[in-house]
Design a protein around this motif. Structure first.
Motif, PDB file in Angstrom:
ATOM      1  N   LEU A   1     -16.628  44.059 -44.750  1.00 44.76           N
ATOM      2  CA  LEU A   1     -16.893  45.143 -45.685  1.00 44.76           C
ATOM      3  C   LEU A   1     -15.771  46.000 -45.829  1.00 44.76           C
ATOM      4  N   LEU A   2     -15.482  46.606 -44.463  1.00 47.60           N
ATOM      5  CA  LEU A   2     -14.678  47.803 -44.525  1.00 47.60           C
ATOM      6  C   LEU A   2     -13.012  47.399 -44.469  1.00 47.60           C
ATOM      7  N   GLY A   3     -12.928  46.473 -43.855  1.00 42.82           N
ATOM      8  CA  GLY A   3     -11.532  46.116 -43.661  1.00 42.82           C
ATOM      9  C   GLY A   3     -10.836  45.460 -44.654  1.00 42.82           C
ATOM     10  N   VAL A   4     -11.457  44.436 -45.440  1.00 45.15           N
ATOM     11  CA  VAL A   4     -10.975  43.598 -46.551  1.00 45.15           C
ATOM     12  C   VAL A   4     -10.343  44.493 -47.644  1.00 45.15           C
ATOM     13  N   PRO A   5     -11.124  45.786 -48.157  1.00 42.18           N
ATOM     14  CA  PRO A   5     -10.499  46.539 -49.088  1.00 42.18           C
ATOM     15  C   PRO A   5      -9.374  47.166 -48.529  1.00 42.18           C
ATOM     16  N   ALA A   6      -9.381  47.814 -47.332  1.00 49.13           N
ATOM     17  CA  ALA A   6      -8.254  48.273 -46.771  1.00 49.13           C
ATOM     18  C   ALA A   6      -6.949  47.254 -46.800  1.00 49.13           C
ATOM     19  N   ALA A   7      -7.320  46.060 -46.476  1.00 51.83           N
ATOM     20  CA  ALA A   7      -6.190  45.024 -46.475  1.00 51.83           C
ATOM     21  C   ALA A   7      -5.607  44.898 -47.877  1.00 51.83           C
ATOM     22  N   TRP A   8      -6.489  44.765 -48.525  1.00 51.65           N
ATOM     23  CA  TRP A   8      -5.968  44.790 -50.092  1.00 51.65           C
ATOM     24  C   TRP A   8      -4.980  45.826 -50.515  1.00 51.65           C
ATOM     25  N   TRP A   9      -5.461  46.958 -50.060  1.00 51.63           N
ATOM     26  CA  TRP A   9      -4.622  48.333 -50.297  1.00 51.63           C
ATOM     27  C   TRP A   9      -3.232  48.183 -49.677  1.00 51.63           C
ATOM     28  N   LEU A  10      -3.535  47.781 -48.335  1.00 51.71           N
ATOM     29  CA  LEU A  10      -2.067  47.694 -47.653  1.00 51.71           C
ATOM     30  C   LEU A  10      -0.936  46.615 -48.070  1.00 51.71           C
ATOM     31  N   ALA A  11      -1.798  45.561 -49.115  1.00 53.44           N
ATOM     32  CA  ALA A  11      -0.710  44.589 -49.408  1.00 53.44           C
ATOM     33  C   ALA A  11      -0.414  44.747 -50.785  1.00 53.44           C
ATOM     34  N   ARG A  12      -1.060  45.736 -51.586  1.00 53.22           N
ATOM     35  CA  ARG A  12      -0.664  45.964 -52.882  1.00 53.22           C
ATOM     36  C   ARG A  12      -0.210  47.479 -53.086  1.00 53.22           C
ATOM     37  N   SER A  13      -0.455  48.379 -52.254  1.00 50.77           N
ATOM     38  CA  SER A  13      -0.152  49.859 -52.563  1.00 50.77           C
ATOM     39  C   SER A  13       1.291  49.811 -52.293  1.00 50.77           C
ATOM     40  N   ARG A  14       1.984  50.834 -53.375  1.00 53.48           N
ATOM     41  CA  ARG A  14       3.398  51.091 -53.384  1.00 53.48           C
ATOM     42  C   ARG A  14       3.659  52.540 -52.683  1.00 53.48           C
ATOM     43  N   TRP A  15       2.691  53.067 -52.120  1.00 52.61           N
ATOM     44  CA  TRP A  15       2.825  54.416 -51.664  1.00 52.61           C
ATOM     45  C   TRP A  15       3.725  54.392 -50.223  1.00 52.61           C
ATOM     46  N   GLY A  16       4.572  55.605 -50.123  1.00 47.55           N
ATOM     47  CA  GLY A  16       5.375  55.476 -49.381  1.00 47.55           C
ATOM     48  C   GLY A  16       4.675  55.495 -47.760  1.00 47.55           C
ATOM     49  N   GLY A  17       3.640  56.393 -47.487  1.00 46.54           N
ATOM     50  CA  GLY A  17       2.991  56.432 -46.326  1.00 46.54           C
ATOM     51  C   GLY A  17       2.220  55.036 -45.859  1.00 46.54           C
ATOM     52  N   ARG A  18       2.195  54.187 -46.412  1.00 47.42           N
ATOM     53  CA  ARG A  18       1.292  53.136 -46.311  1.00 47.42           C
ATOM     54  C   ARG A  18       1.641  52.372 -45.095  1.00 47.42           C
ATOM     55  N   GLY A  19       2.828  52.262 -44.674  1.00 46.18           N
ATOM     56  CA  GLY A  19       3.423  52.070 -43.182  1.00 46.18           C
ATOM     57  C   GLY A  19       2.620  52.564 -42.245  1.00 46.18           C
ATOM     58  N   TRP A  20       2.472  53.969 -42.358  1.00 44.41           N
ATOM     59  CA  TRP A  20       2.008  54.697 -41.426  1.00 44.41           C
ATOM     60  C   TRP A  20       0.327  54.524 -41.070  1.00 44.41           C
ATOM     61  N   VAL A  21      -0.288  54.456 -42.286  1.00 44.12           N
ATOM     62  CA  VAL A  21      -1.514  53.926 -42.405  1.00 44.12           C
ATOM     63  C   VAL A  21      -1.927  52.442 -41.630  1.00 44.12           C
ATOM     64  N   GLY A  22      -0.986  51.732 -41.780  1.00 43.47           N
ATOM     65  CA  GLY A  22      -0.930  50.410 -41.484  1.00 43.47           C
ATOM     66  C   GLY A  22      -0.790  50.278 -40.017  1.00 43.47           C
ATOM     67  N   LEU A  23       0.235  51.417 -39.320  1.00 45.68           N
ATOM     68  CA  LEU A  23       0.288  51.399 -38.088  1.00 45.68           C
ATOM     69  C   LEU A  23      -0.845  51.981 -37.367  1.00 45.68           C
ATOM     70  N   LEU A  24      -1.594  52.898 -37.904  1.00 43.40           N
ATOM     71  CA  LEU A  24      -2.725  53.529 -37.186  1.00 43.40           C
ATOM     72  C   LEU A  24      -3.839  52.242 -37.112  1.00 43.40           C
ATOM     73  N   LEU A  25      -4.062  51.733 -38.156  1.00 46.52           N
ATOM     74  CA  LEU A  25      -5.128  50.441 -38.292  1.00 46.52           C
ATOM     75  C   LEU A  25      -4.785  49.438 -37.402  1.00 46.52           C
ATOM     76  N   ASP A  26      -3.579  49.264 -36.882  1.00 42.37           N
ATOM     77  CA  ASP A  26      -2.944  48.153 -35.878  1.00 42.37           C
ATOM     78  C   ASP A  26      -3.374  48.590 -34.538  1.00 42.37           C
ATOM     79  N   LEU A  27      -3.361  49.753 -34.266  1.00 46.46           N
ATOM     80  CA  LEU A  27      -3.295  50.250 -32.884  1.00 46.46           C
ATOM     81  C   LEU A  27      -4.623  49.658 -31.982  1.00 46.46           C
TER      82      LEU A  27
END
Length: 264
Positions: free
Chosen positions: A74-100
């Protein structure tokens, strides 16, 4: 100069091919030997507790893993969709935090959860439902561990889905919600199913964060994984092997399901 291409059979009979085949066979036999040892211990190992002692931790594990997986989806799939489709420059840092949580020690993760529950907003959650050394603590620990797995697997599924189909649907006047539910999600279904199955299997086998946050209280917070530890500590080797074999079976079923969807 023309390149010389070796036939498939010649590559397979090369020294490297032989070494690789031998390595794969030896490693497979090693795993098979471990499983055979578990099976033998489960049948004739020392211990006095009956096999029915598995039922309580099994039921608790299935319930907690199901809830943790549902929350992670419920919480991860929307975040995953945003990570896959977002063009924001800080997306990589958000992905890094979620991968920790994928690389952190589960015990360290459990310790962080304990500290989180001592101060706002975690302390509010502790006061409302009671988390530490209770069933909600098991669910919270498992959810935290599997969330990164869901996000990473679902993000890969969304990234592989065809953007052209979505563009065509929007071009023909389809609403964005329709595109998401009728185009994007069906196209990503195999990857999302794999994320759910892998998360469920990982939650079943989670030990470090669970035992740190919820302990291992028989009938309340004792899961299959923590039950193995308790059985070993009490000298109930047969019960420990039986619990471990249940975890092995669950992991095998999860991997088989993932491979089936990958082939499809």
């Amino acid at each position: 100069m023309a390149q010389v291409r070796l036939p498939h059979r010649a590559l397979g009979q090369s020294p490297f091919g032989l070494a690789a085949t031998s390595s794969a066979v030896v490693l497979a036999l090693f795993v098979l030997w471990l499983l055979a040892g578990l099976a033998r211990l489960a049948l004739v190992g020392p211990g006095r507790k009956p096999a029915t002692a598995i039922l309580v931790p099994l039921g608790l594990s299935l319930a907690s893993a199901s809830l943790a997986t549902l929350l992670a989806l419920l919480l991860g799939v929307p975040a995953a969709w945003w990570l896959a489709r977002s063009r924001w420059g800080g997306r990589g840092w958000v992905g890094l935090l979620l991968d920790l949580p994928l690389v952190l020690s589960p015990v360290a993760l459990g310790t962080a959860l304990l500290l989180f529950l001592q101060f706002p907003p975690g302390s509010l959650l502790e006061r409302l439902i009671g988390v530490t050394f209770r069933f909600p603590g098991v669910v919270l620990a498992q959810f935290t561990v599997v969330l990164a797995l869901v996000v990473r697997t679902a993000a890969a599924a969304f990234a592989q889905a065809s953007w052209e189909l979505e563009r065509h649907a929007i071009t023909y006047g389809a609403a964005r919600w329709f595109v998401l539910t009728q185009v994007t999600l069906p196209a990503s279904k195999p990857g999302l199913l794999a994320a759910a199955v892998l998360a469920f299997g990982r939650a079943l086998g989670e030990f470090g964060a669970t035992v740190t946050v919820a302990g291992t209280i028989p009938g309340r917070t004792e899961t299959l994984a923590t039950g193995v530890y308790m059985a070993l500590s009490a000298g109930e080797l047969r019960l420990a092997a039986q619990l471990a074999l249940v975890l092995v079976l669950a992991a095998a079923l999860a991997l088989a399901a993932v491979r089936y969807w990958e082939k499809r």
